[in-house]
Design an enzyme around this catalytic site. Structure first.
Site, PDB file in Angstrom:
ATOM      1  CG  ASP A 160      -1.815   1.122   1.079  1.00 21.83           C
ATOM      2  OD1 ASP A 160      -3.353   0.330   1.034  1.00 21.83           O
ATOM      3  OD2 ASP A 160      -2.145   2.360   1.188  1.00 21.83           O
ATOM      4  CG  ASN A 203     -12.148  -0.394   4.258  1.00 26.10           C
ATOM      5  OD1 ASN A 203     -12.370  -0.902   5.269  1.00 26.10           O
ATOM      6  ND2 ASN A 203     -11.066   0.052   3.936  1.00 26.10           N
ATOM      7  CD  GLN A 262     -14.900  -0.936  -2.369  1.00 26.21           C
ATOM      8  OE1 GLN A 262     -16.108  -0.866  -2.101  1.00 26.21           O
ATOM      9  NE2 GLN A 262     -14.452  -1.258  -3.366  1.00 26.21           N
ATOM     10  CG  HIS A 275      -8.829  -3.050  -2.210  1.00 28.09           C
ATOM     11  ND1 HIS A 275      -9.763  -2.470  -2.776  1.00 28.09           N
ATOM     12  CD2 HIS A 275      -8.468  -2.264  -1.077  1.00 28.09           C
ATOM     13  CE1 HIS A 275     -10.082  -1.291  -2.228  1.00 28.09           C
ATOM     14  NE2 HIS A 275      -9.301  -1.223  -1.124  1.00 28.09           N
ATOM     15  CG  LEU A 276      -8.858  -9.759   0.887  1.00 30.76           C
ATOM     16  CD1 LEU A 276      -9.541  -9.665  -0.425  1.00 30.76           C
ATOM     17  CD2 LEU A 276      -8.378 -11.267   1.107  1.00 30.76           C
ATOM     18  CG  HIS A 277      -6.908  -2.862   3.449  1.00 31.81           C
ATOM     19  ND1 HIS A 277      -6.076  -1.681   2.921  1.00 31.81           N
ATOM     20  CD2 HIS A 277      -8.364  -2.665   2.615  1.00 31.81           C
ATOM     21  CE1 HIS A 277      -6.856  -0.920   2.371  1.00 31.81           C
ATOM     22  NE2 HIS A 277      -8.121  -1.546   2.343  1.00 31.81           N
TER      23      HIS A 277
HETATM   24  P1  AMP Z   1      -9.589   1.244   0.550  1.00 31.31           P
HETATM   25  O1  AMP Z   1      -9.898   2.799   1.336  1.00 31.31           O
HETATM   26  O2  AMP Z   1     -10.190   0.117   1.202  1.00 31.31           O
HETATM   27  O3  AMP Z   1     -10.517   1.383  -0.926  1.00 31.31           O
HETATM   28  O4  AMP Z   1      -8.334   1.112   0.159  1.00 31.31           O
HETATM   29  C1  AMP Z   1      -7.528   1.703  -0.891  1.00 31.31           C
HETATM   30  C2  AMP Z   1      -6.161   1.625  -0.583  1.00 31.31           C
HETATM   31  O5  AMP Z   1      -5.428   1.707  -1.630  1.00 31.31           O
HETATM   32  C3  AMP Z   1      -5.505   2.801   0.539  1.00 31.31           C
HETATM   33  O6  AMP Z   1      -4.959   2.109   1.526  1.00 31.31           O
HETATM   34  C4  AMP Z   1      -4.743   3.619  -0.491  1.00 31.31           C
HETATM   35  O7  AMP Z   1      -3.512   3.959   0.372  1.00 31.31           O
HETATM   36  C5  AMP Z   1      -4.184   2.361  -1.684  1.00 31.31           C
HETATM   37  N1  AMP Z   1      -3.771   2.832  -2.686  1.00 31.31           N
HETATM   38  C6  AMP Z   1      -4.390   3.804  -3.548  1.00 31.31           C
HETATM   39  N2  AMP Z   1      -3.705   3.989  -4.738  1.00 31.31           N
HETATM   40  C7  AMP Z   1      -2.527   3.243  -4.604  1.00 31.31           C
HETATM   41  C8  AMP Z   1      -1.511   2.935  -5.520  1.00 31.31           C
HETATM   42  N3  AMP Z   1      -1.228   3.580  -6.793  1.00 31.31           N
HETATM   43  N4  AMP Z   1      -0.527   2.033  -5.083  1.00 31.31           N
HETATM   44  C9  AMP Z   1      -0.584   1.313  -3.771  1.00 31.31           C
HETATM   45  N5  AMP Z   1      -1.667   1.366  -2.997  1.00 31.31           N
HETATM   46  C10 AMP Z   1      -2.535   2.562  -3.327  1.00 31.31           C
END
Ligand code: AMP
Ligand code: ZN
Length: 113
Positions: A30, A86, A93, A99-101
Site C-alpha cells: 500500500d 472495506n 472504500q 481488495h483485501l488489506h
Molecule cells: P480502501 O480505502 O479500502 O478502498 O483502500 C484503498 C487503498 O489503496 C488505500 O489504503 C490506499 O492507500 C491504496 N492505494 C491507492 N492507490 C494506490 C497505489 N497506486 N498503489 C498502492 N496503494 C494504493
C-alpha cells in the site's frame, strides 16, 4: 475496466511494489501503509466490491482466501496479521476494485476506527 487504477496496476501499466503475483491475483504494498506491513491483495478480474461478487466468482474468492496465509508467510507475518475489506461509503472504500488489506508487524487495536 479501463479507468480502474487497480486494473492498471495488475496489468503493469502503473508501477507498484509487488509482493506476490500469479495468474489470478496481484499483491502489492500500500502507498499509504497503516502498519509496518500493509499489502493489498486484488483479483486480476475487475470486481468492484464485495457487493459485486457473483456466483461465478466463488472459486476465485476461495482461491484468494487460501492464498492469504502464503502471502502473509512471505511477508514474515508469523506472529499474526489482520485482513480487512472495506465496502461502500460507510466502509470507507476509496478504490472501487475489490481488495483485501493484509496488515501486520504491529499489535493492531480493536475495534477499528
Ligand atoms: P480502501 O480505502 O479500502 O478502498 O483502500 C484503498 C487503498 O489503496 C488505500 O489504503 C490506499 O492507500 C491504496 N492505494 C491507492 N492507490 C494506490 C497505489 N497506486 N498503489 C498502492 N496503494 C494504493
Ligand atoms: Zn479494476
Amino acid at each position: 475496466m479501463s479507468d480502474c487504477i487497480f486494473c492498471k496496476i495488475a496489468a503493469g501499466e502503473i508501477p507498484a511494489d509487488v509482493a506476490y503475483e500469479d495468474e489470478k491475483i496481484f499483491c502489492f504494498h500500500d502507498l499509504d501503509p497503516q502498519a509496518p506491513v500493509h499489502v493489498l491483495m486484488i483479483p486480476k478480474k475487475h470486481i468492484a466490491s464485495t457487493d459485486d461478487i457473483r456466483e461465478e466468482d466463488q472459486e476465485l474468492l476461495g482461491y484468494m482466501m487460501g492464498k492469504i496465509k502464503d502471502v502473509a508467510a512471505g511477508l514474515g507475518l508469523e506472529n499474526g496479521y489482520r485482513v480487512v475489506i472495506n465496502c461502500g461509503e460507510d466502509g470507507m472504500q476509496t478504490v472501487k476494485h475489490l481488495h483485501l488489506h493484509i496488515l501486520g508487524k504491529r499489535k493492531l487495536t480493536w475495534p477499528p476506527g
